[in-house]
Design an enzyme around this catalytic site. Structure first.
Site, PDB file in Angstrom:
ATOM      1  CB  THR A 106      68.614  12.358  64.536  1.00  0.00           C
ATOM      2  OG1 THR A 106      68.780  13.734  64.806  1.00  0.00           O
ATOM      3  CG2 THR A 106      68.949  12.062  63.084  1.00  0.00           C
ATOM      4  CB  THR A 162      72.601   9.568  65.493  1.00  0.00           C
ATOM      5  OG1 THR A 162      71.730  10.413  66.247  1.00  0.00           O
ATOM      6  CG2 THR A 162      73.166   8.493  66.406  1.00  0.00           C
ATOM      7  N   GLY A 163      74.140  12.205  66.418  1.00  0.00           N
ATOM      8  CA  GLY A 163      74.904  12.875  67.469  1.00  0.00           C
ATOM      9  C   GLY A 163      74.999  14.368  67.238  1.00  0.00           C
ATOM     10  N   GLY A 218      75.818  16.975  65.071  1.00  0.00           N
ATOM     11  CA  GLY A 218      76.035  17.119  63.640  1.00  0.00           C
ATOM     12  C   GLY A 218      77.017  18.195  63.257  1.00  0.00           C
ATOM     13  NE  ARG A 230      73.225  22.526  64.011  1.00  0.00           N
ATOM     14  CZ  ARG A 230      72.958  21.246  64.218  1.00  0.00           C
ATOM     15  NH1 ARG A 230      71.748  20.780  63.998  1.00  0.00           N
ATOM     16  NH2 ARG A 230      73.899  20.414  64.633  1.00  0.00           N
ATOM     17  CB  VAL A 231      71.560  22.612  58.041  1.00  0.00           C
ATOM     18  CG1 VAL A 231      71.467  21.201  57.484  1.00  0.00           C
ATOM     19  CG2 VAL A 231      70.364  23.450  57.591  1.00  0.00           C
ATOM     20  N   GLY A 232      72.395  20.485  60.499  1.00  0.00           N
ATOM     21  CA  GLY A 232      73.386  19.522  60.966  1.00  0.00           C
ATOM     22  C   GLY A 232      73.809  18.554  59.878  1.00  0.00           C
TER      23      GLY A 232
END
Lengths: 180, 140
Positions: B1, B52-53, B55, B29-31
Site C-alpha cells: 500500500t 498503512t498496515g 486495515g 474484503r476492503v481495508g
C-alpha cells in the site's frame, strides 16, 4: 514555510515520491502530485502491495482500492474492490471529478471506470498465480475465516458457519509483505 | 500500500492511497485505504495523514482523521501520529500499522506500532530542503 512544498509517503517507494515531487516542481496541483505519485506505484507494483498482480484473494483474483482527497474542499473520490482496471487512483480521481459520490465499489466501479475511458484488462500475473497456487498447496494458510467448518486453520473451503462461536484473538496475518 | 500526502508552497494539501490489500483476503474484503479518515485524510487548514498496515483493525479507529484533528488542535505531526497509534494499541496491543503526518507549515512525522518483524517504519520525504526523495525511518 521554507520547507514547502512537501511530498511524504509511506514505505520506501522512492520513484513514487519523485513522481509526485516532479509534478509540484512543474507547477502541478497537489491533487495531480498525489495521483501521479500513487499511479507510479501502481505501474511499478510497489513491493507487491500496490497495483496489479499482487495480493490475490481466496479466488486468486487481484482487486484494487484507492482514494484521493482534496484538503481545500474535502472532496473525495474512492474505489474499492475494483476489478480489471490497473489505474485505481485514476478511477478514484474520476469518481471525485465526475460524480457527486464518494466511494464506488466492485463490478459497478469497474463499469464506471470503463465508461470513463479506463482500459479493462486482467490484473493477474505469473507471480500472483504462483502466490495463489502456493496458498492452495499449503491448505489455504494463512486464512482470515473464523467460526466456520471445516476448520480454516487446517483446511480449505468452501466454508459453512459453525453453530457455536468462540471469541478468538485475531491472528494478525498482516505484515510487511501483506498490508493495506 | 502506498499512502501519500502532498503540500504546495501555499499550504494546499491533498492525500491519497492505493493498494491491492491483504494477500488471501476473503473476496469482497476492503481495508482502510479507500475509507476517508482511515487510510488518509487531509484538510488544508490543518494538514494531512495517511495510514498503512492491518486495515481491518486500523479502519475501526479512523487514525488519519484523528491525527489531522490533533494537528489542528496544535499537536506537532510526530505527536499526532503517536497518539493515533496509541489509540489503536489500547485495544489491539500487537497490531501491525504505521502512520505519517504533515502539517501546513511543512513539518512532518511518523509513528508505528512494534509487532513481530516490524520494529522500524520507513517512509519517503521530498521537500525544498532536500529537493530529492530522502528515506526516513522511525522506531516503533
Amino acid at each position: 514555510s521554507l520547507t514547502l512544498p512537501l511530498v511524504i509517503n509511506t514505505w520506501p517507494f522512492k520513484n513514487a515520491t519523485a513522481a509526485a515531487w516532479s509534478v509540484l516542481q512543474s507547477g502541478g496541483s497537489v491533487l495531480d502530485a498525489v495521483e501521479k505519485g500513487c499511479a507510479r506505484c501502481e505501474m511499478e507494483q510497489c513491493d507487491g502491495s500496490v497495483g496489479y498482480g499482487g495480493s490475490p484473494d481466496e479466488f486468486g483474483e487481484t482487486t484494487l482500492d484507492a482514494m484521493i482527497i482534496n484538503g481545500d474542499t474535502v472532496e473525495v473520490g474512492a474505489v474499492a474492490d475494483l476489478r480489471r482496471i490497473k489505474n485505481a487512483i485514476g478511477v478514484a480521481r474520476a469518481v471525485m471529478e465526475h460524480t457527486e459520490h464518494t466511494l464506488l465499489v466492485g463490478e459497478s466501479a469497474s463499469l464506471f471506470a470503463e465508461n470513463m475511458g479506463f482500459v479493462a484488462e486482467d490484473l493477474t500475473t505469473n507471480k500472483s498465480v504462483n502466490i495463489f497456487s502456493q496458498w492452495l498447496k499449503g491448505n489455504c494458510q494463512p486464512n482470515y475465516r473464523k467460526n466456520v467448518f471445516p476448520d480454516p486453520s487446517t483446511s480449505c473451503g468452501p466454508y459453512k458457519p459453525k453453530g457455536t462461536f468462540t471469541q478468538n484473538k485475531s491472528a494478525n496475518h498482516a505484515n510487511v509483505h501483506s498490508h493495506d | 500500500t502506498i499512502g501519500m500526502i502532498a503540500l504546495d508552497k501555499d499550504g494546499h494539501v491533498a492525500a491519497g492511497t492505493s493498494t491491492n490489500g491483504l494477500t488471501h483476503k476473503v473476496p469482497g474484503r476492503v481495508g482502510d485505504s479507500p475509507i476517508i479518515g482511515a487510510g488518509a485524510y487531509a484538510d488544508s487548514s490543518a494538514g494531512g495523514a495517511a495510514a498503512t498496515g492491518d486495515g481491518d483493525v486500523m479502519m475501526r479507529f479512523l487514525p488519519s482523521y484523528l491525527a489531522v484533528e490533533l494537528m489542528r488542535a496544535g499537536a506537532d505531526p510526530s505527536a499526532a501520529c503517536k497518539t493515533a497509534i496509541s489509540r489503536i494499541k489500547r485495544h489491539y496491543s500487537d497490531f501491525f500499522g504505521a502512520i505519517i503526518c504533515a502539517n501546513t507549515t511543512g513539518h512532518y512525522g511518523a509513528a508505528c506500532n512494534k509487532a513481530p518483524d516490524f520494529s522500524q517504519f520507513h517512509y519517503m520525504v521530498s521537500n525544498s530542503e532536500s529537493d530529492t526523495p530522502l528515506l526516513k525511518s522511525v522506531d516503533c
